[in-house]
Motif scaffolding. Structure first.
Motif, PDB file in Angstrom:
ATOM      1  N   ALA A  59       0.812  -1.221   0.000  1.00 25.90           N
ATOM      2  CA  ALA A  59       0.000   0.000   0.000  1.00 25.90           C
ATOM      3  C   ALA A  59       0.842   1.265   0.000  1.00 25.90           C
ATOM      4  O   ALA A  59       0.301   2.377  -0.001  1.00 25.90           O
ATOM      5  CB  ALA A  59      -0.930   0.010   1.211  1.00 25.90           C
TER       6      ALA A  59
ATOM      7  N   PRO B  51       3.686   3.812  -1.811  1.00 26.50           N
ATOM      8  CA  PRO B  51       4.191   4.121  -3.143  1.00 26.50           C
ATOM      9  C   PRO B  51       5.664   3.762  -3.264  1.00 26.50           C
ATOM     10  O   PRO B  51       6.320   3.413  -2.279  1.00 26.50           O
ATOM     11  CB  PRO B  51       3.966   5.634  -3.265  1.00 26.50           C
ATOM     12  CG  PRO B  51       3.941   6.127  -1.870  1.00 26.50           C
ATOM     13  CD  PRO B  51       3.339   5.019  -1.056  1.00 26.50           C
TER      14      PRO B  51
ATOM     15  N   TRP C 196      -0.825  11.106  -2.198  1.00 25.97           N
ATOM     16  CA  TRP C 196      -1.023   9.773  -1.626  1.00 25.97           C
ATOM     17  C   TRP C 196      -1.616   9.892  -0.231  1.00 25.97           C
ATOM     18  O   TRP C 196      -1.102  10.615   0.616  1.00 25.97           O
ATOM     19  CB  TRP C 196       0.332   9.053  -1.553  1.00 25.97           C
ATOM     20  CG  TRP C 196       0.274   7.707  -0.898  1.00 25.97           C
ATOM     21  CD1 TRP C 196      -0.509   6.653  -1.229  1.00 25.97           C
ATOM     22  CD2 TRP C 196       1.056   7.280   0.230  1.00 25.97           C
ATOM     23  NE1 TRP C 196      -0.275   5.595  -0.396  1.00 25.97           N
ATOM     24  CE2 TRP C 196       0.697   5.943   0.515  1.00 25.97           C
ATOM     25  CE3 TRP C 196       2.037   7.887   1.013  1.00 25.97           C
ATOM     26  CZ2 TRP C 196       1.260   5.212   1.550  1.00 25.97           C
ATOM     27  CZ3 TRP C 196       2.598   7.155   2.049  1.00 25.97           C
ATOM     28  CH2 TRP C 196       2.222   5.837   2.314  1.00 25.97           C
ATOM     29  N   ASP C 197      -2.705   9.179  -0.026  1.00 22.59           N
ATOM     30  CA  ASP C 197      -3.379   9.135   1.268  1.00 22.59           C
ATOM     31  C   ASP C 197      -3.113   7.764   1.881  1.00 22.59           C
ATOM     32  O   ASP C 197      -3.693   6.764   1.437  1.00 22.59           O
ATOM     33  CB  ASP C 197      -4.882   9.358   1.067  1.00 22.59           C
ATOM     34  CG  ASP C 197      -5.688   9.125   2.332  1.00 22.59           C
ATOM     35  OD1 ASP C 197      -5.086   9.071   3.424  1.00 22.59           O
ATOM     36  OD2 ASP C 197      -6.925   8.995   2.225  1.00 22.59           O
ATOM     37  N   PRO C 198      -2.211   7.678   2.867  1.00 23.54           N
ATOM     38  CA  PRO C 198      -1.845   6.355   3.403  1.00 23.54           C
ATOM     39  C   PRO C 198      -3.042   5.531   3.865  1.00 23.54           C
ATOM     40  O   PRO C 198      -3.152   4.349   3.532  1.00 23.54           O
ATOM     41  CB  PRO C 198      -0.915   6.700   4.585  1.00 23.54           C
ATOM     42  CG  PRO C 198      -0.409   8.065   4.291  1.00 23.54           C
ATOM     43  CD  PRO C 198      -1.500   8.770   3.551  1.00 23.54           C
TER      44      PRO C 198
ATOM     45  N   GLU D 255      -5.165   4.486   0.826  1.00 25.17           N
ATOM     46  CA  GLU D 255      -4.541   3.427   0.036  1.00 25.17           C
ATOM     47  C   GLU D 255      -4.695   2.076   0.729  1.00 25.17           C
ATOM     48  O   GLU D 255      -4.996   1.070   0.092  1.00 25.17           O
ATOM     49  CB  GLU D 255      -3.060   3.731  -0.188  1.00 25.17           C
ATOM     50  CG  GLU D 255      -2.786   4.709  -1.312  1.00 25.17           C
ATOM     51  CD  GLU D 255      -3.175   4.145  -2.661  1.00 25.17           C
ATOM     52  OE1 GLU D 255      -2.976   2.934  -2.907  1.00 25.17           O
ATOM     53  OE2 GLU D 255      -3.688   4.915  -3.490  1.00 25.17           O
ATOM     54  N   ALA D 256      -4.458   2.068   2.048  1.00 27.32           N
ATOM     55  CA  ALA D 256      -4.585   0.819   2.792  1.00 27.32           C
ATOM     56  C   ALA D 256      -6.026   0.316   2.751  1.00 27.32           C
ATOM     57  O   ALA D 256      -6.278  -0.885   2.587  1.00 27.32           O
ATOM     58  CB  ALA D 256      -4.129   1.022   4.236  1.00 27.32           C
TER      59      ALA D 256
ATOM     60  N   PHE E 282      -8.238   0.970   0.434  1.00 22.42           N
ATOM     61  CA  PHE E 282      -8.553   0.526  -0.929  1.00 22.42           C
ATOM     62  C   PHE E 282      -8.051  -0.898  -1.145  1.00 22.42           C
ATOM     63  O   PHE E 282      -8.784  -1.756  -1.658  1.00 22.42           O
ATOM     64  CB  PHE E 282      -7.922   1.470  -1.952  1.00 22.42           C
ATOM     65  CG  PHE E 282      -8.234   1.107  -3.380  1.00 22.42           C
ATOM     66  CD1 PHE E 282      -9.417   1.524  -3.974  1.00 22.42           C
ATOM     67  CD2 PHE E 282      -7.357   0.330  -4.118  1.00 22.42           C
ATOM     68  CE1 PHE E 282      -9.716   1.178  -5.288  1.00 22.42           C
ATOM     69  CE2 PHE E 282      -7.648  -0.019  -5.433  1.00 22.42           C
ATOM     70  CZ  PHE E 282      -8.823   0.412  -6.021  1.00 22.42           C
ATOM     71  N   LEU E 283      -6.805  -1.168  -0.756  1.00 27.68           N
ATOM     72  CA  LEU E 283      -6.250  -2.512  -0.942  1.00 27.68           C
ATOM     73  C   LEU E 283      -7.018  -3.527  -0.097  1.00 27.68           C
ATOM     74  O   LEU E 283      -7.307  -4.636  -0.560  1.00 27.68           O
ATOM     75  CB  LEU E 283      -4.769  -2.529  -0.592  1.00 27.68           C
ATOM     76  CG  LEU E 283      -4.043  -3.862  -0.784  1.00 27.68           C
ATOM     77  CD1 LEU E 283      -4.224  -4.382  -2.205  1.00 27.68           C
ATOM     78  CD2 LEU E 283      -2.560  -3.731  -0.443  1.00 27.68           C
TER      79      LEU E 283
ATOM     80  N   ALA F 194      -6.778   2.310 -11.330  1.00 28.61           N
ATOM     81  CA  ALA F 194      -6.780   1.320 -10.252  1.00 28.61           C
ATOM     82  C   ALA F 194      -6.130   0.018 -10.706  1.00 28.61           C
ATOM     83  O   ALA F 194      -5.406  -0.633  -9.936  1.00 28.61           O
ATOM     84  CB  ALA F 194      -8.205   1.058  -9.782  1.00 28.61           C
TER      85      ALA F 194
ATOM     86  N   ARG G 263      -2.395   0.324 -10.419  1.00 29.66           N
ATOM     87  CA  ARG G 263      -1.958   0.219  -9.027  1.00 29.66           C
ATOM     88  C   ARG G 263      -2.022  -1.223  -8.556  1.00 29.66           C
ATOM     89  O   ARG G 263      -1.102  -1.724  -7.905  1.00 29.66           O
ATOM     90  CB  ARG G 263      -2.825   1.102  -8.124  1.00 29.66           C
ATOM     91  CG  ARG G 263      -2.466   2.558  -8.276  1.00 29.66           C
ATOM     92  CD  ARG G 263      -3.355   3.539  -7.545  1.00 29.66           C
ATOM     93  NE  ARG G 263      -4.193   3.117  -6.475  1.00 29.66           N
ATOM     94  CZ  ARG G 263      -5.493   3.433  -6.387  1.00 29.66           C
ATOM     95  NH1 ARG G 263      -6.084   4.132  -7.352  1.00 29.66           N
ATOM     96  NH2 ARG G 263      -6.199   3.076  -5.345  1.00 29.66           N
TER      97      ARG G 263
ATOM     98  N   GLN H 244       0.696  -3.993  -7.046  1.00 30.37           N
ATOM     99  CA  GLN H 244       0.478  -4.571  -5.721  1.00 30.37           C
ATOM    100  C   GLN H 244       0.416  -6.092  -5.752  1.00 30.37           C
ATOM    101  O   GLN H 244       0.982  -6.767  -4.888  1.00 30.37           O
ATOM    102  CB  GLN H 244      -0.793  -3.971  -5.111  1.00 30.37           C
ATOM    103  CG  GLN H 244      -0.618  -2.496  -4.749  1.00 30.37           C
ATOM    104  CD  GLN H 244      -1.925  -1.800  -4.399  1.00 30.37           C
ATOM    105  OE1 GLN H 244      -2.997  -2.187  -4.858  1.00 30.37           O
ATOM    106  NE2 GLN H 244      -1.842  -0.764  -3.585  1.00 30.37           N
TER     107      GLN H 244
END
Length: 476
Positions: A129, A131, A153-155, A158-159, A161-162, A213, A216, A220
């Motif tokens: 998650a 970058p 980037w929003d930590p 991102e977490a 979303f994953l 997406a 990304r 990942q």
């Protein structure tokens, strides 16, 4: 996903098999080998990383060559430190020693091994998650803090979303109408997070978000594959280049969805994601959870399962019991006038079919039971018995209401239920005139559903009138 709604039950492989899978994953197996290789003279830098001069020896130990060897060593070393296979014991001398958890991988139980692997999985998911490192370095200020605005980037975002993507992959794998253990196209997985399920044609803006997406997720899933969470076929690099494959003489199949990436959750990955979901408060059942419980828990607990999962759960439950005792326990648990009782009786009938002829004495014992007599007659007839007593008209109507109520609870407004409703109305011209008097708690709801489902407006109106009468009669 809501953490208050149970997910479909999954079928997990035995822990011993999963533990072997965990130990053979590229990332964990390399971390273990490095932890065993490291000795008193193994020097690390201030961050616990291997010093540059030791990287070639570590790569040789792992049998790694090529441009990615150093990076692969660094990843394995970091995992070994993160999950306690290695510990930095002397900050001054910068040396390491094997950690306590290393012994669990050889002397511990399969559950212990999986616990260590789960720690590695958490570390890798957290890394996935984040970058790329170059972007992080560029965004650091003079004090060493990261300016997230420069990264766009929003930590936490991102977490989340994953986590959402992995949750949807779990749901698709567990659902009986999903691909099961087959691969899921990456575009479908990305779209599941962006395009509303009830939307017809996605907008151009949404399609662009799906495309972003996918890119990304491609990165990942490449990171998540070495820990054994997924098997992954990456996005075809030709799709991300300006090369015209057709002009280069390579024909392109525009309908080949696999070129856009395909991901499959492994049996080990299914175990890992379920563990994470349980830790987060989700109800994530596994087939076999109810095998040591009573029949009442089995029938209620499997009520929301799909047909295949319910059968598998029941088979495991029956394996622990003598057939006749099991049949009696199931029938006793099927009684009741609560809203869940009709579906319990349906699950009971299905379970008795798995018991087979051994259940016949128990079934005959309930022929005169007002709640189980209809079920018993149906079951005995399906068994081929010829001496089954004829049901009274009241019992026929009661059983009909009970059956439709169970189907409503199991399937909702399905096509199969609509066909059943149409058949009932066609076979009994005076069905609704008699049905509203049936002394069953679900009678009003069943008649309302029949009015909603029947395509003939006149018959649907009859059903709604009968539902009104039934409700007035019961409230009466």
């Amino acid at each position: 996903m809501s953490d208050s709604s149970p997910l479909p039950p999954v079928r997990l492989h035995p822990e011993a098999e999963l533990a072997r899978d965990a130990l053979s994953t590229p990332l964990l197996s390399r971390a273990v080998r490095l932890a065993r290789w490291a000795g008193p003279g193994t020097r690390v830098d201030a961050g616990g990383r291997l010093t540059e001069e030791l990287l070639p020896a570590a790569a040789e130990e792992l049998g790694l060559t090529g441009d990615d060897a150093a990076a692969d060593v660094a990843d394995a070393w970091r995992i070994a430190l993160d999950i306690g296979l290695l510990e930095v014991v002397d900050e001054q001398a910068d040396t390491v020693t094997p950690g306590e958890d290393l012994a669990l991988l050889t002397g511990g139980s399969p559950h212990d091994v999986l616990g260590v692997w789960l720690g590695a999985l958490e570390s890798v998911i957290a890394d996935a998650a984040v970058p790329d490192l170059d972007g992080l370095i560029d965004a650091m200020d003079e004090g060493g803090a990261v300016d997230f605005s420069k990264l766009d980037w929003d930590p936490e975002g991102e977490a989340a979303f994953l986590d959402g993507v992995l949750g949807n992959l779990y749901l698709l794998t567990a659902s009986e109408d999903g691909p099961g253990d087959g691969p899921v196209p990456l575009p479908a997985l990305a779209a599941s997070m962006i395009v509303p399920g009830d939307m017809g044609e996605p907008t151009n803006d949404m399609l662009e978000q799906v495309s972003d997406a996918m890119m990304r997720l491609d990165e990942q899933f490449r990171l998540l594959e070495p820990i054994g969470l997924v098997t992954y076929r990456p996005v075809d690099e030709a799709l991300m280049s300006d090369t015209d494959e057709e002009s280069a003489g390579t024909p392109v199949d525009e309908t080949d969805v696999s070129r856009y990436g395909m991901v499959r959750l492994t049996p080990l990955g299914l175990y890992g994601l379920r563990a994470r979901l349980l830790e987060s408060g989700f109800a994530a059942p596994s087939v076999g959870d109810l095998s040591d419980k009573g029949a009442d828990v089995l029938l209620d607990g499997s009520a929301g399962y799909g047909p295949r999962a319910a059968r598998a759960e029941t088979e495991q439950w029956l394996e622990r019991r003598e057939p006749l005792d099991a049949a009696r326990e199931l029938l006793a648990a099927a009684r009741g006038t609560d809203p869940g009782a009709p579906l319990r009786r349906l699950r009971c009938q299905e379970a008795l079919s798995l018991v087979g002829a051994h259940a016949e004495p128990a079934v005959r014992e309930v022929l005169d039971d007002p709640e189980l007599g209809g079920l018993a007659r149906v079951w005995l007839s399906e068994l081929g018995a010829t001496d089954v007593p004829a049901p009274s008209e009241d019992l026929v109507f009661w059983l009909t209401i009970d059956t439709v109520a169970a189907q409503l609870a199991a399937e909702g407004n399905s096509e199969e239920l609509q066909a059943l409703v149409e058949g009932l109305a066609a076979q009994h011209s005076g069905f609704f005139a008699a049905a509203w008097r049936v002394d069953h708690p679900a009678t009003p709801d069943v008649l309302e559903a029949m009015g909603r489902l029947h395509p003939d407006k006149r018959i649907a109106k009859e059903a709604r009138k009968a539902a009104f009468k039934a409700r007035s009669h019961q409230n009466g």
